[in-house]
Design a protein around this motif. Structure first.
Motif, PDB file in Angstrom:
ATOM      1  N   ARG A   1       1.211  -1.263   0.243  1.00  0.00           N
ATOM      2  CA  ARG A   1       0.025   0.377  -0.024  1.00  0.00           C
ATOM      3  C   ARG A   1       0.672   1.395  -0.344  1.00  0.00           C
ATOM      4  NH1 ARG A   1      -4.854  -1.178   4.348  1.00  0.00           N
ATOM      5  NH2 ARG A   1      -2.845   0.617   5.063  1.00  0.00           N
ATOM      6  N   MET A   2       2.166   1.179   1.022  1.00  0.00           N
ATOM      7  CA  MET A   2       3.110   2.433   0.670  1.00  0.00           C
ATOM      8  C   MET A   2       3.896   2.414  -0.568  1.00  0.00           C
ATOM      9  SD  MET A   2       1.596   4.395   3.527  1.00  0.00           S
ATOM     10  CE  MET A   2       2.915   5.351   2.914  1.00  0.00           C
ATOM     11  N   LEU A   3       3.970   1.700  -1.196  1.00  0.00           N
ATOM     12  CA  LEU A   3       4.791   1.116  -2.621  1.00  0.00           C
ATOM     13  C   LEU A   3       3.491   2.498  -3.115  1.00  0.00           C
ATOM     14  CD1 LEU A   3       6.588  -2.073  -2.030  1.00  0.00           C
ATOM     15  CD2 LEU A   3       7.596   0.587  -2.279  1.00  0.00           C
ATOM     16  N   ALA A   4       2.630   1.859  -3.534  1.00  0.00           N
ATOM     17  CA  ALA A   4       1.337   2.781  -4.716  1.00  0.00           C
ATOM     18  C   ALA A   4       1.616   4.161  -3.979  1.00  0.00           C
ATOM     19  CB  ALA A   4       0.206   1.140  -4.354  1.00  0.00           C
ATOM     20  N   VAL A   5       1.414   4.282  -2.911  1.00  0.00           N
ATOM     21  CA  VAL A   5       1.174   5.334  -2.334  1.00  0.00           C
ATOM     22  C   VAL A   5       2.664   6.854  -2.804  1.00  0.00           C
ATOM     23  CG1 VAL A   5       1.021   7.652  -0.647  1.00  0.00           C
ATOM     24  CG2 VAL A   5      -0.556   5.370  -0.351  1.00  0.00           C
ATOM     25  N   THR A   6       3.313   5.865  -2.573  1.00  0.00           N
ATOM     26  CA  THR A   6       4.961   6.532  -2.914  1.00  0.00           C
ATOM     27  C   THR A   6       5.000   6.703  -4.976  1.00  0.00           C
ATOM     28  OG1 THR A   6       5.838   5.097  -1.647  1.00  0.00           O
ATOM     29  CG2 THR A   6       7.526   6.006  -3.076  1.00  0.00           C
ATOM     30  N   GLY A   7       4.563   5.566  -4.639  1.00  0.00           N
ATOM     31  CA  GLY A   7       4.337   5.949  -6.120  1.00  0.00           C
ATOM     32  C   GLY A   7       3.099   6.965  -7.358  1.00  0.00           C
ATOM     33  N   ARG A   8       2.462   7.012  -6.216  1.00  0.00           N
ATOM     34  CA  ARG A   8       1.065   8.417  -6.752  1.00  0.00           C
ATOM     35  C   ARG A   8       1.243   9.457  -6.710  1.00  0.00           C
ATOM     36  NH1 ARG A   8      -2.396   3.849  -4.716  1.00  0.00           N
ATOM     37  NH2 ARG A   8      -2.605   5.442  -2.887  1.00  0.00           N
ATOM     38  N   TYR A   9       2.130   9.710  -5.111  1.00  0.00           N
ATOM     39  CA  TYR A   9       2.282  11.006  -4.678  1.00  0.00           C
ATOM     40  C   TYR A   9       3.866  11.345  -4.729  1.00  0.00           C
ATOM     41  CZ  TYR A   9      -2.756  10.035  -3.790  1.00  0.00           C
ATOM     42  OH  TYR A   9      -4.085   9.939  -3.785  1.00  0.00           O
ATOM     43  N   ALA A  10       4.741  10.708  -4.115  1.00  0.00           N
ATOM     44  CA  ALA A  10       5.655  10.981  -3.640  1.00  0.00           C
ATOM     45  C   ALA A  10       6.941  11.505  -4.443  1.00  0.00           C
ATOM     46  CB  ALA A  10       6.756  10.292  -2.967  1.00  0.00           C
ATOM     47  N   ASP A  11       7.846  12.587  -3.873  1.00  0.00           N
ATOM     48  CA  ASP A  11       8.930  12.625  -4.592  1.00  0.00           C
ATOM     49  C   ASP A  11       9.908  11.793  -4.688  1.00  0.00           C
ATOM     50  OD1 ASP A  11       7.688  15.454  -5.619  1.00  0.00           O
ATOM     51  OD2 ASP A  11       8.113  15.826  -3.333  1.00  0.00           O
ATOM     52  N   GLY A  12      10.416  11.028  -4.011  1.00  0.00           N
ATOM     53  CA  GLY A  12      11.478  10.301  -3.541  1.00  0.00           C
ATOM     54  C   GLY A  12      10.561   8.889  -2.817  1.00  0.00           C
ATOM     55  N   TRP A  13      11.840   7.960  -3.364  1.00  0.00           N
ATOM     56  CA  TRP A  13      11.428   6.548  -2.331  1.00  0.00           C
ATOM     57  C   TRP A  13      12.590   5.589  -1.648  1.00  0.00           C
ATOM     58  CZ3 TRP A  13      11.807   1.592  -4.771  1.00  0.00           C
ATOM     59  CH2 TRP A  13      12.050   0.359  -3.671  1.00  0.00           C
ATOM     60  N   LEU A  14      12.824   6.510  -0.243  1.00  0.00           N
ATOM     61  CA  LEU A  14      13.769   6.008  -0.163  1.00  0.00           C
ATOM     62  C   LEU A  14      13.984   4.653   0.796  1.00  0.00           C
ATOM     63  CD1 LEU A  14      16.835   7.154   1.725  1.00  0.00           C
ATOM     64  CD2 LEU A  14      15.268   8.521   3.237  1.00  0.00           C
ATOM     65  N   PRO A  15      13.947   3.450   0.817  1.00  0.00           N
ATOM     66  CA  PRO A  15      14.324   3.157   1.485  1.00  0.00           C
ATOM     67  C   PRO A  15      15.415   2.528   2.284  1.00  0.00           C
ATOM     68  CG  PRO A  15      14.247   2.157  -0.599  1.00  0.00           C
ATOM     69  CD  PRO A  15      15.025   3.669  -0.522  1.00  0.00           C
ATOM     70  N   SER A  16      15.512   1.472   3.096  1.00  0.00           N
ATOM     71  CA  SER A  16      16.911   1.314   3.566  1.00  0.00           C
ATOM     72  C   SER A  16      17.232  -0.064   3.647  1.00  0.00           C
ATOM     73  CB  SER A  16      16.826   1.704   5.037  1.00  0.00           C
ATOM     74  OG  SER A  16      16.419   2.818   5.277  1.00  0.00           O
ATOM     75  N   SER A  17      18.921  -0.674   3.302  1.00  0.00           N
ATOM     76  CA  SER A  17      19.313  -1.423   2.791  1.00  0.00           C
ATOM     77  C   SER A  17      18.820  -2.610   4.267  1.00  0.00           C
ATOM     78  CB  SER A  17      20.554  -1.656   2.993  1.00  0.00           C
ATOM     79  OG  SER A  17      21.279  -1.151   3.903  1.00  0.00           O
TER      80      SER A  17
END
Length: 139
Positions: free
Chosen positions: A14-30
């Motif tokens: 769900r949050m990956l979808a929110v990221t794709g729809r609205y966010a300017d950047g995606w910042l996961p951690s290793s």
């Protein structure tokens, strides 16, 4: 002044979808999203962006990283000499479009080595690979 950007450190569907729809950047951690998990997660961000009629390439790809410099590599992500780090990070850039790496370390020697050896080597490897790819496409 510039427009503030919103970066999300998302992992679940769900949050990956929110990221794709609205966010300017995606910042996961290793530590929470290992390199081998990034492909599937990137695809979910990209699909959501496309569905929202956004260009997936407009979403900045960042990655929080941590590792250990050592004289030899045991095959573990970011464990070994600077050349191994550069190879592994360049691969993430080329495969997933990761453009920024944030090193989690307070050790001055690690930060200096990362900035002085790893970052320039990653830029060089990525630049060389992209040049070869452009030349191959034009042939």
């Amino acid at each position: 002044a510039h427009e503030p950007e919103i970066w999300l450190g998302a992992y679940g569907d769900r949050m990956l979808a929110v990221t794709g729809r609205y966010a300017d950047g995606w910042l996961p951690s290793s530590f929470a999203a290992a390199p081998d998990a990034l492909g599937a997660m990137t695809a979910k961000v990209d699909a959501a962006a496309t569905e929202a009629e956004r260009d997936p390439a407009a979403i900045r790809r960042l990655y929080n990283i941590a590792g250990r410099f050592d004289d030899t590599s045991d095959g573990t992500f970011l464990h070994g000499p600077a050349e191994v780090w550069a190879e592994q990070l360049a691969e993430l850039t080329l495969l997933h479009g990761t453009s920024t790496f944030l090193l989690g370390s307070d050790t001055a020697a690690d930060l200096e080595r990362f900035a002085g050896e790893v970052a320039p080597a990653v830029r060089e490897r990525v630049g060389n690979e992209r040049t070869v790819s452009r030349e191959t496409r034009s042939d």
